[in-house]
Structure formats: structure tokens, C-alpha cells
Write an enzyme that holds these catalytic residues in place. Structure first.
Site, mmCIF file in Angstrom:
data_model
loop_
_atom_site.group_PDB
_atom_site.id
_atom_site.type_symbol
_atom_site.label_atom_id
_atom_site.label_comp_id
_atom_site.label_asym_id
_atom_site.label_seq_id
_atom_site.Cartn_x
_atom_site.Cartn_y
_atom_site.Cartn_z
ATOM 1 N N ASP A 4 -4.767 8.369 -2.408
ATOM 2 C CA ASP A 4 -3.677 8.131 -1.484
ATOM 3 C C ASP A 4 -4.334 7.928 -0.116
ATOM 4 O OD1 ASP A 4 -1.313 7.705 -0.252
ATOM 5 O OD2 ASP A 4 -0.289 9.444 -1.086
HETATM 6 C C1 BGC Z 1 1.862 7.202 0.511
HETATM 7 C C2 BGC Z 1 1.615 6.293 -0.683
HETATM 8 C C3 BGC Z 1 1.425 4.886 -0.214
HETATM 9 C C4 BGC Z 1 0.284 4.858 0.771
HETATM 10 C C5 BGC Z 1 -0.043 3.493 1.300
HETATM 11 C C6 BGC Z 1 0.837 7.010 1.603
HETATM 12 O O1 BGC Z 1 1.220 7.654 2.752
HETATM 13 O O2 BGC Z 1 1.879 8.533 0.084
HETATM 14 O O3 BGC Z 1 2.681 6.386 -1.580
HETATM 15 O O4 BGC Z 1 1.202 4.037 -1.303
HETATM 16 O O5 BGC Z 1 0.624 5.668 1.883
HETATM 17 O O6 BGC Z 1 0.876 3.052 2.210
#
Ligand code: BGC
Length: 723
Positions: free
Chosen positions: A270
Site C-alpha cells: 500500500d
Molecule cells: C489506499 C489504497 C490505494 C493507494 C493508492 C492508499 O492510501 O489505502 O487503497 O490503492 O492509496 O492510491
């Protein structure tokens, strides 16, 4: 001799370069470029041509949503896109601000929770396929979805991005979506692995959950994504699991994902979820995103960038893990951006709008319909009051990373006006407002005055993807609707009983006004076509067929995590004290009546169930049981019923839920039509995870099979014995 060899080598290199630049017909492509060769052979060939530096460069971002390929070898960058429900707008290169590009204006598909409410894996496939066409148009080879984290608490701000409280339902819906996405050679990315069930403290909270609960409740949807959906990428969660960050958690990534499930795709972090170079190297993180932005040098400071290279150069770590990570990334690239079968992309096409609308319609849940107020008999109403801020509110470009810059978005008010504006006067007044400086009393009074003069009220409220009201990064503070909506609904219903509540949210909420409002429709966040889907259901052009993917509890204390005060933890860790008793599993054990049960959803027609038969009453290990029954549409409209099958273990050595969903089928029936519904139950349907054996097991004894229209509306039952 060395000199001779060197010259020969040099000549060989020269020859290779000449061959490489000859016209395509005259040369043999290198193995890795030859799409007729098996992928594993191509991977090894590409790997053998790469320097250590090039390999390390592939493991981390070189932009917000981009990571390195190997330009020298013609291997392109990898380009992920958020989120599960449509393209996320492009970001500025050095920060997370919207770059305001017109070319990312796309179809906004309904929220994942709405897809789950369709209980229809086939429509999930259409959804995934349509969305991946939009991703292809933007040259994206990874879609960062679906999200399958289980709804443990209705306060979790991201439940709208997930698929509800039941692992079986989430598994089936996720698999359909993944198959649809990947059929176009775009990788799906199932997230967030794992036990990422709250936003409070999300970057560090240490989730303490016992092994059985992990495997029975929180992992099945991921497992199905890997083993049935054959998903090509998976995203580690922000939180920790048993003391180690999920993006480099040895148990989750090595033991479960790779060893037990044989995952052969890419584990990506993540964004900002990586915290330790050694753990990331050794525990199976392949691709690091989002650690820093801001300058070109920022990317060198990623945990899997310069720090990794220096460990290798200093001889502190070997390159076996490095090769394995690059293999995983190349495999995903050969399946996606380098696949010769990758089709052209399409953005915001009419076909995609049609699919988005179908999902929004099929996911919509008719919660209550006293006196058959719905479908609306339009000729009866001359003056219709639409009230509630959500009637006017666009929801796609909000809520965090799953936002989309929708090319268009039909609000509920527009949808209602499109549908009936030429037959009745449709008035609008906000009734409440999300603005902190709003004068709530005067907004309410104005709406009540209009309500007296109207012959029908359509209230459109709920949550709205603001921080704290269904949004990434913040949980909700309570189960109560915000902005004093309860007061407004009570006041409206007091002056005019002809009232329909259309509720937009990705979570349950309390309904102190339930008995004052005859018709209640749960319409989620419906994307581009949201308002048209709502209007179509209100007037009966669409017969609702969605079912709740979660329980509507009467009070927050009716949820296990809250009854045991096991949410949100102490800031450092959170213990899942309720264990496997999540959602209906808790309420049924405690004999608590919900407002609306898991699996509930009404139709404008009626269905009867008959003739439940099991092909055997005694089942040996490894046997399959086939259950059949008949379902008849006894009403006057065509409609669809989601037939649900639950299994109960009548006696077991470990505590088990009263019953668990183990099968469902959405059946479309014309008036008067009867269909046979068949469920095949394998051993998994009767098993539980035994922590003593670290695996699934089934105990001899009696099991009950219950079939019904919701978890609280069981129509037929039968029993069998497991030998
Ligand atoms: C989120 C993810 C997301 C990623 C990219 C993170 O803050 O938890 O679900 O895909 O950001 O934007």
C-alpha cells in the site's frame, strides 16, 4: 587468451547488435520477446539480461502511480490506477493533488458494496471487464482493486470500498470482478492484505486476531481471489498483523500467500506502507509504492531502492530474493502490458454507462415497502417534494483513493426529474446541509412547509463520503446519521406520511424513524448512472433484486466488536475479541434482532420456495452433496430472487456460528415461472479451521441446511450426517 576471448565476446556482442537492428523478418527475436515461448522461459531470459541495478530499479516507484521497467530491453514501466470503481484522476508528479487532466474523465462505476449487494458474480465480471477497458485506454496495466476487507465494524470509513460482512459472499463477488478485469490483460489487485478493518490508526495499528478467525473470516476472500480468481497482484495492508507490518509480514506473505496458496503474482505495498528494507526483502514484498514523492531523488530513498542495493553491494544480502521479486513482476508484465492479446481501450463509452447502470439497479436494496407504496403510482401524484442534500450531491470524486473524475454523474434529483418531471411537479429543497455554517433549523422548517403541500416526499439522505462519513482515512464517529437527518425525517413524516427514504451510504446507520417511513431504499453510491437507477426502481421499470451484504444493527452495541469494546483499540493495537462472531454470526449467537438482517432485500413480486431435496443424507469425507429446490415467481412482475443457502453444524467441539452462508444463486423469473435451483456443497461448506492442526477440518455429526430469502427469512430446511 583472455584478450582473444574478450574480442570474440565483443564480436559476438557486435553481431547480436547487428542482428537486433535488422528488419523484423530477418531476425530471431530474443526469447523474452517471443510471445510463442512459455512465459517462464521468457522470464528467465529477460532476467539473465538484466544488471543488478536494473533489477532493483524495478522494485520501486518512479512516480505516484508508476514504477520502472527496463527501457534498455524495451520493458515498459508498470502503471497502476486506483481504485476499484473507476480510474482515479491523474496526480501531479510530485504530490497527490489532482492534475486536472481532461483525459481521465471516465465512467464511475458503483461502489464495491453495491456490487456485493447484487449478489451476482456474473455482473461482477461485466463490471470488471468494462472497467479494465477504461484502464487500457489510459495505459494502465494494474487496477488497484477489488477491496475485500470484511466489515467488522460499521464505523469503518472504507466499508463502501469493500464487499460486506460475509467471507463467502465477498469471495464470490471478488472472483467475478477479477476474472472480468483480467480477461482484458489488466491485472486486478486484491487489497488490503490483511485484517485492515478500520481507518483509525490505520498506518500502524497492530491487529491481534487469532489464527482461526483469521482463516475463517478475514482471509477467505483473498484466498478465493488467488485460487479461483487467479489474481495477478495483491496489495499489503497498512496495519500490522501480530506485530509486523502487513506489507512485509512473514506469516501472511510467505507462509500463507506463497506457501499455502501458491500465489505466483506480485505483492505490492500500500502507498507508504513499507517500513523496513530487510523485512521487505526477506518476507516477500515485490513492489514498493508511495513511500515518498516530491523530487526525483525521493524514489532512490525507497526501502527497496538504494538501501537494498547497498546491502547487496556490501555483501550483507544475496540476490536470490531479488531475482524472485523480478520474476514475479515480469510474470505479471507478460500477462498484462506485454501480452500480445491485450485489446484496445475505451473510455466512458455508452456501453460502460449501461453496465454501470445495471450494477446500480441490481445492487439497489428495497429495505421496506409498507402498503406497497413502491413502485410509485405516478398518476396519483401532482406535486412531489424531493428533499435531502444527497439528492443533489455528486459522489464519484470523493472518499479518498477510490475517487473518479466521472465524465457525468446523474444525481437522484436529476434521475427523478428525467423520469417523472413531465408528469408531476418535482420540487426540491435541501432539508439539511453538510456545511458547518448551515442553519439546520431553517432548512428543516422550509422542507417541512413544502412537505405539507406535497402529495409525496422523496427524502434522499445518508452519508456522503466526507471525512468521517464513508471516506478513506477516517472512521465514522457513530452509527447515527449526520447533520441531524433523523430530526428532519421525523418532522417530514409527521406532516406527510407518503414518504420514501432513498439512502446513499456504504454502511449501515440507525433508523429511529423506520416505523414512520413506509418505503426505504438503500441505494449505495451508484456512480455515473446513480440517479437514473434510483428513478427506475422508484417507478417500477426496474424490479429491485439487491440484498444486504451486511446487517443493519439497531445499535452499535449489537455488533460483536463494540459489545466487547474491542474497537478501535488503544492506539497501538486492537484485539479482535469477538473472534469469528462478526456480523450476523454475532447477532444470531446472541439472539439479537437487527433492523434488517444480512441477505435481506424485497422485490415488487413474490417468490415461493418448495421441494428442498438433498441427494444424500449421509456424507463421507470428500463427497459432494447436491441440494435442489424450486423457486416460483407468484407475483405479477418479472423479478429476480437471491436464493441463499446456510449451513449449521449442530454439534461441534469448537464453538461455531448458528449458521453460515455457503451458497447463493440469483434466479431471474417471469411471473408464474418456476426454476430449479441447484447447490453443490463440497467439504469446505462443512469445515472449520482448527488452530490445533493449522488447517481446515470437518467433524462427523449432523448438519442443518437452511435455504431462504435472507438470513432471517428461512423458507426450507433439511438435515444430513457427515460420517
Ligand atoms: C489506499 C489504497 C490505494 C493507494 C493508492 C492508499 O492510501 O489505502 O487503497 O490503492 O492509496 O492510491
Amino acid at each position: 587468451m583472455f584478450r582473444q576471448l574478450f574480442l570474440n565476446k565483443k564480436k559476438g556482442f557486435l553481431l547480436a547488435s547487428i542482428l537486433y537492428t535488422l528488419p523484423a523478418t530477418a531476425q530471431t527475436p530474443p526469447i523474452y520477446q517471443d510471445s510463442t515461448r512459455p512465459i517462464e522461459e521468457r522470464i528467465e531470459d529477460a532476467l539473465s539480461r538484466m544488471t543488478t541495478e536494473e533489477k532493483v530499479r524495478m522494485l520501486h516507484a518512479n512516480g505516484g502511480y508508476r514504477s520502472w521497467g527496463v527501457p534498455r530491453l524495451g520493458l515498459p514501466d508498470n502503471n497502476p490506477t486506483d481504485g476499484p470503481t473507476g480510474l482515479r484522476p491523474a496526480m501531479e508528479w510530485s504530490n497527490w493533488n489532482n492534475a486536472r487532466e481532461n483525459s481521465d474523465s471516465c465512467t464511475a462505476f458503483p461502489a464495491m458494496i453495491c456490487l456485493a449487494a447484487t449478489w451476482n458474480p456474473e455482473i461482477g465480471q461485466l463490471y470488471g471487464k468494462a472497467y479494465s477497458e477504461e484502464a487500457l485506454y489510459r495505459n494502465k496495466n494494474i487496477i488497484l482493486g477489488p477491496g475485500v476487507n470484511i466489515l467488522r465494524t460499521p464505523l469503518n470509513g472504507r466499508n463502501f470500498e469493500y464487499m460486506g460482512e460475509d467471507p463467502y459472499l465477498a469471495s464470490k463477488i471478488a472472483v467475478g470482478y477479477i476474472q472480468g478485469v483480467q480477461s482484458n490483460h489488466v491485472a486486478a489487485c486484491v487489497k488490503h492484505f490483511a485484517v485492515n478493518n478500520q481507518e483509525t490508526g490505520r498506518m500502524h495499528i497492530d491487529t491481534r486476531v487469532d489464527e482461526r478467525t483469521l482463516h475463517e473470516i478475514y482471509l477467505p476472500a483473498f484466498k478465493a481471489a488467488v485460487q479461483q480468481g487467479h489474481v495477478w497482484t495483491i496489495m499489503g495492508a497498512y496495519n500490522q498483523y501480530n506485530g509486523q507490518h502487513c506489507c512485509h509480514n512473514a506469516y501472511l506473505l510467505q507462509e500463507v500467500l506463497r506457501k499455502q496458496w501458491h500465489f505466483d503474482g506480485v505483492v505490492l505495498s500500500d502507498f507508504g506502507g513499507t517500513h523496513n528494507t530487510r523485512e521487505a526483502i526477506l518476507n516477500g514484498l515485490d513492489l514498493e509504492y508511495g513511500t515518498h514523492l516530491g523530487s526525483p531523488e525521493a524514489f532512490d530513498r525507497y526501502y527497496l531502492a538504494a538501501p537494498y542495493l547497498s546491502l547487496i553491494r556490501n555483501g550483507e544480502i544475496g540476490t536470490a530474493e531479488l531475482d524472485q521479486k523480478v520474476r514475479n513482476i515480469l510474470r505479471m508484465m507478460f500477462r498484462t502490458s506485454l501480452s500480445p492479446n491485450r485489446p484496445w481501450g475505451v473510455l466512458a463509452s455508452p456501453e460502460h454507462s449501461t453496465i454501470a447502470r445495471r450494477v446500480a439497479e441490481e445492487g439497489l436494496v428495497l429495505l421496506q415497502n409498507a402498503d406497497n407504496l413502491l413502485p410509485l403510482d405516478i398518476n396519483r401524484y401532482k406535486r412531489i417534494l424531493v428533499t435531502g442534500e444527497n439528492a443533489m450531491r455528486k459522489m464519484a470524486l470523493a472518499g479518498g483513493s477510490s475517487e473518479s473524475n466521472a465524465r457525468y454523474e446523474v444525481t437522484a434529483l436529476e434521475g427523478i426529474r428525467n423520469k417523472i418531471g413531465n408528469r408531476a411537479e418535482v420540487l426540491y429543497t435541501p432539508g439539511y446541509s453538510s456545511h458547518p455554517d448551515a442553519n439546520t433549523d431553517s432548512l428543516r422548517n422550509a422542507a417541512v412547509e413544502e412537505a405539507r403541500r406535497a402529495d409525496l416526499i422523496i427524502f434522499v439522505g445518508g452519508l456522503n463520503k466526507n471525512a468521517g462519513n464513508d471516506s478513506e482515512g477516517a472512521d465514522r464517529e457513530s452509527l447515527t446519521l449526520p447533520y441531524r437527518q433523523d430530526e428532519l425525517i421525523h418532522a417530514l413524516a409527521a406532516v406527510n406520511p407518503h414518504i420514501v427514504a432513498v439512502m446513499l451510504s456504504g454502511n449501515p446507520y440507525t433508523m429511529p424513524w423506520k416505523d414512520e417511513v413506509p418505503a426505504i431504499v438503500q441505494a449505495w453510491y451508484g456512480g455515473t448512472e446513480a440517479g437514473n437507477a434510483i428513478a427506475s426502481v422508484l417507478v417500477g421499470e426496474t424490479n429491485p433484486s439487491g440484498k444486504l451484504p451486511f446487517t443493519f444493527p439497531a445499535r452499535i452495541e449489537d455488533i460483536g466488536a463494540h459489545a466487547l469494546q474491542a474497537y478501535p483499540g488503544d492506539g497501538k493495537s486492537v484485539e479482535y475479541k469477538e473472534g469469528i462472531f462478526v456480523g450476523y454470526r454475532w447477532l444470531e449467537r446472541e439472539k439479537i434482532k437487527p433492523i434488517f438482517a444480512f441477505g435481506h432485500g424485497l422485490s415488487y413480486t413474490a417468490f415461493t420456495y418448495s421441494d428442498l431435496k438433498l441427494d444424500k443424507r449421509q456424507v463421507g469425507k470428500g463427497d459432494k452433496v447436491v441440494a435442489t429446490l424450486s423457486v416460483t415467481n407468484t407475483g405479477k412482475r418479472a423479478g429476480a430472487e437471491v436464493v441463499q443457502l446456510y449451513v449449521s453444524d449442530l454439534k461441534s467441539s469448537l464453538p461455531r456460528p448458528v449458521k453460515e452462508l455457503k451458497g447463493f444463486d440469483k434466479v431471474f423469473l417471469q411471473p408464474g415461472e418456476t426454476k430449479t435451483v441447484t447447490f453443490t456443497l463440497d467439504q469446505e461448506a462443512f469445515s472449520y479451521y482448527d488452530p490445533a492442526q493449522h488447517g481446515w477440518t470437518v467433524e462427523p455429526g449432523k448438519f442443518k441446511i437452511s435455504v431462504g430469502s435472507s438470513s432471517s427469512d428461512i423458507r426450507l430446511q433439511s438435515e444430513l450426517s457427515y460420517l
